[in-house]
Design a protein around this motif. Structure first.
Motif, PDB file in Angstrom:
ATOM      1  N   MET A 292      13.396  20.072   3.441  1.00 44.89           N
ATOM      2  CA  MET A 292      12.267  19.771   2.556  1.00 44.89           C
ATOM      3  C   MET A 292      11.717  21.045   1.922  1.00 44.89           C
ATOM      4  SD  MET A 292      10.165  16.683   4.302  1.00 44.89           S
ATOM      5  CE  MET A 292      11.051  15.509   5.289  1.00 44.89           C
ATOM      6  N   ALA A 293      11.620  22.103   2.701  1.00 43.89           N
ATOM      7  CA  ALA A 293      11.192  23.394   2.146  1.00 43.89           C
ATOM      8  C   ALA A 293      12.212  23.875   1.113  1.00 43.89           C
ATOM      9  CB  ALA A 293      11.021  24.426   3.258  1.00 43.89           C
ATOM     10  N   GLY A 294      13.495  23.663   1.403  1.00 44.19           N
ATOM     11  CA  GLY A 294      14.561  24.096   0.503  1.00 44.19           C
ATOM     12  C   GLY A 294      14.566  23.393  -0.838  1.00 44.19           C
ATOM     13  N   VAL A 295      14.035  22.185  -0.896  1.00 48.01           N
ATOM     14  CA  VAL A 295      13.967  21.465  -2.170  1.00 48.01           C
ATOM     15  C   VAL A 295      12.579  21.569  -2.802  1.00 48.01           C
ATOM     16  CG1 VAL A 295      15.832  19.887  -1.530  1.00 48.01           C
ATOM     17  CG2 VAL A 295      13.461  19.169  -1.172  1.00 48.01           C
ATOM     18  N   GLY A 296      11.704  22.347  -2.176  1.00 47.23           N
ATOM     19  CA  GLY A 296      10.394  22.615  -2.755  1.00 47.23           C
ATOM     20  C   GLY A 296       9.314  21.601  -2.446  1.00 47.23           C
ATOM     21  N   CYS A 297       9.517  20.773  -1.450  1.00 46.81           N
ATOM     22  CA  CYS A 297       8.513  19.767  -1.097  1.00 46.81           C
ATOM     23  C   CYS A 297       7.277  20.456  -0.516  1.00 46.81           C
ATOM     24  CB  CYS A 297       9.100  18.783  -0.086  1.00 46.81           C
ATOM     25  SG  CYS A 297       7.996  17.414   0.312  1.00 46.81           S
ATOM     26  N   PRO A 298       6.111  20.204  -1.094  1.00 46.43           N
ATOM     27  CA  PRO A 298       4.898  20.836  -0.580  1.00 46.43           C
ATOM     28  C   PRO A 298       4.604  20.429   0.862  1.00 46.43           C
ATOM     29  CG  PRO A 298       4.508  19.833  -2.731  1.00 46.43           C
ATOM     30  CD  PRO A 298       5.857  19.363  -2.266  1.00 46.43           C
ATOM     31  N   LYS A 299       4.107  21.368   1.632  1.00 41.04           N
ATOM     32  CA  LYS A 299       3.742  21.094   3.030  1.00 41.04           C
ATOM     33  C   LYS A 299       2.418  20.343   3.094  1.00 41.04           C
ATOM     34  CE  LYS A 299       5.947  24.982   5.307  1.00 41.04           C
ATOM     35  NZ  LYS A 299       5.755  26.098   6.209  1.00 41.04           N
ATOM     36  N   GLY A 300       2.218  19.664   4.208  1.00 33.23           N
ATOM     37  CA  GLY A 300       0.926  19.044   4.484  1.00 33.23           C
ATOM     38  C   GLY A 300       0.694  17.692   3.840  1.00 33.23           C
ATOM     39  N   MET A 301       1.710  17.109   3.250  1.00 41.04           N
ATOM     40  CA  MET A 301       1.534  15.790   2.632  1.00 41.04           C
ATOM     41  C   MET A 301       1.622  14.695   3.690  1.00 41.04           C
ATOM     42  SD  MET A 301       4.143  16.205  -0.555  1.00 41.04           S
ATOM     43  CE  MET A 301       3.398  15.674  -2.057  1.00 41.04           C
ATOM     44  N   GLU A 302       0.911  13.622   3.457  1.00 42.73           N
ATOM     45  CA  GLU A 302       1.049  12.438   4.300  1.00 42.73           C
ATOM     46  C   GLU A 302       2.437  11.845   4.045  1.00 42.73           C
ATOM     47  OE1 GLU A 302      -1.140  11.231   6.560  1.00 42.73           O
ATOM     48  OE2 GLU A 302      -2.397  12.968   6.155  1.00 42.73           O
ATOM     49  N   VAL A 303       2.946  11.077   5.001  1.00 41.91           N
ATOM     50  CA  VAL A 303       4.309  10.545   4.908  1.00 41.91           C
ATOM     51  C   VAL A 303       4.538   9.777   3.608  1.00 41.91           C
ATOM     52  CG1 VAL A 303       5.995   8.984   5.957  1.00 41.91           C
ATOM     53  CG2 VAL A 303       4.619  10.471   7.400  1.00 41.91           C
ATOM     54  N   LYS A 304       3.665   8.855   3.275  1.00 42.83           N
ATOM     55  CA  LYS A 304       3.830   8.033   2.071  1.00 42.83           C
ATOM     56  C   LYS A 304       3.853   8.896   0.810  1.00 42.83           C
ATOM     57  CE  LYS A 304       2.030   3.887  -0.118  1.00 42.83           C
ATOM     58  NZ  LYS A 304       1.042   2.820  -0.068  1.00 42.83           N
ATOM     59  N   GLU A 305       2.932   9.853   0.738  1.00 39.83           N
ATOM     60  CA  GLU A 305       2.866  10.751  -0.416  1.00 39.83           C
ATOM     61  C   GLU A 305       4.145  11.592  -0.513  1.00 39.83           C
ATOM     62  OE1 GLU A 305      -0.125  14.211  -2.191  1.00 39.83           O
ATOM     63  OE2 GLU A 305      -0.245  13.671  -0.065  1.00 39.83           O
ATOM     64  N   ARG A 306       4.620  12.093   0.618  1.00 38.25           N
ATOM     65  CA  ARG A 306       5.838  12.907   0.649  1.00 38.25           C
ATOM     66  C   ARG A 306       7.055  12.092   0.206  1.00 38.25           C
ATOM     67  NH1 ARG A 306       6.236  14.147   5.914  1.00 38.25           N
ATOM     68  NH2 ARG A 306       7.835  12.597   6.295  1.00 38.25           N
ATOM     69  N   LYS A 307       7.157  10.863   0.706  1.00 36.44           N
ATOM     70  CA  LYS A 307       8.276   9.998   0.323  1.00 36.44           C
ATOM     71  C   LYS A 307       8.309   9.781  -1.186  1.00 36.44           C
ATOM     72  CE  LYS A 307      10.228   8.819   4.271  1.00 36.44           C
ATOM     73  NZ  LYS A 307      11.626   9.148   4.531  1.00 36.44           N
ATOM     74  N   HIS A 308       7.149   9.546  -1.788  1.00 37.88           N
ATOM     75  CA  HIS A 308       7.084   9.342  -3.237  1.00 37.88           C
ATOM     76  C   HIS A 308       7.387  10.631  -3.986  1.00 37.88           C
ATOM     77  CE1 HIS A 308       5.999   5.130  -3.564  1.00 37.88           C
ATOM     78  NE2 HIS A 308       5.325   5.302  -2.435  1.00 37.88           N
ATOM     79  N   TRP A 309       6.959  11.776  -3.465  1.00 37.07           N
ATOM     80  CA  TRP A 309       7.276  13.059  -4.096  1.00 37.07           C
ATOM     81  C   TRP A 309       8.792  13.270  -4.106  1.00 37.07           C
ATOM     82  CZ3 TRP A 309       9.911  17.528  -3.323  1.00 37.07           C
ATOM     83  CH2 TRP A 309       9.624  18.591  -4.174  1.00 37.07           C
ATOM     84  N   LEU A 310       9.456  12.996  -2.975  1.00 36.78           N
ATOM     85  CA  LEU A 310      10.911  13.162  -2.878  1.00 36.78           C
ATOM     86  C   LEU A 310      11.637  12.203  -3.822  1.00 36.78           C
ATOM     87  CD1 LEU A 310      11.153  13.647   0.973  1.00 36.78           C
ATOM     88  CD2 LEU A 310      11.686  15.385  -0.762  1.00 36.78           C
ATOM     89  N   LYS A 311      11.151  10.970  -3.931  1.00 35.78           N
ATOM     90  CA  LYS A 311      11.753  10.001  -4.844  1.00 35.78           C
ATOM     91  C   LYS A 311      11.621  10.484  -6.290  1.00 35.78           C
ATOM     92  CE  LYS A 311      11.349   5.214  -6.384  1.00 35.78           C
ATOM     93  NZ  LYS A 311      10.567   3.985  -6.278  1.00 35.78           N
ATOM     94  N   ASP A 312      10.447  10.943  -6.671  1.00 31.03           N
ATOM     95  CA  ASP A 312      10.226  11.441  -8.032  1.00 31.03           C
ATOM     96  C   ASP A 312      11.085  12.682  -8.319  1.00 31.03           C
ATOM     97  OD1 ASP A 312       8.411   9.398  -8.435  1.00 31.03           O
ATOM     98  OD2 ASP A 312       6.637  10.672  -8.107  1.00 31.03           O
TER      99      ASP A 312
END
Length: 158
Positions: free
Chosen positions: A105-125
């Motif tokens: 997740m860090a390698g693809v630039g996913c911001p830390k500290g997101m709630e699971v639902k928010e993170r899942k949508h960020w990864l999908k987008d």
């Protein structure tokens, strides 16, 4: 980061029952929800590998483990899928690169500290943004797509 072009395919696996598998080749990308049976997993794995030599395929799988908050049934199901994917890779003589969720997740630039639902949508987008030609990106396939992308863009121990 640059791709290691000795590989013809990069495969990302999110091993959970609600996960998926993604195959990226030089001219194509496909993503599938995780099959429900070992036979279906074997068929899909064979299609993913195709006729490519094992050394031309880079597989990255998300590391999983039992958590204290998981029920034993959930942990067993998660571990079963994980083991099946490893067995299929061994049968095809393909090395699996294991990566922790935090690392990919860090390698693809996913911001830390997101709630699971928010993170899942960020990864999908993010998956949609990176691979606009992919017909459908779902919450079930987004992690696998990003794991494959991570595997393609980092130097793995292969």
């Amino acid at each position: 980061m640059t791709s290691d072009f000795r590989f013809k395919k990069w495969i990302g696996i999110d091993p959970g029952k609600g996960g998926g598998i993604c195959i990226i080749s030089k001219d194509d990308i496909r993503a599938y929800k995780c099959p429900q049976t070992a036979d279906e997993m074997a068929t899909l794995f064979g299609i993913a590998i195709g006729n490519d030599a094992p050394v031309e395929v880079n597989i990255t799988i998300e590391q999983v483990w039992a958590r204290p908050t998981n029920g034993s049934r959930h942990s067993f199901a998660y571990g079963t899928n994980y083991g099946i994917w490893f067995g299929l890779a061994a049968a095809h003589e393909v090395k699996m690169n294991i990566v922790s969720p935090q690392k990919w997740m860090a390698g693809v630039g996913c911001p830390k500290g997101m709630e699971v639902k928010e993170r899942k949508h960020w990864l999908k987008d993010k998956a949609k943004e990176l691979y606009p030609k992919l017909p459908k990106v779902t919450l079930a396939t987004a992690d696998a797509i990003m794991i494959a992308d991570y595997g393609r863009n980092v130097k793995n121990n292969s």
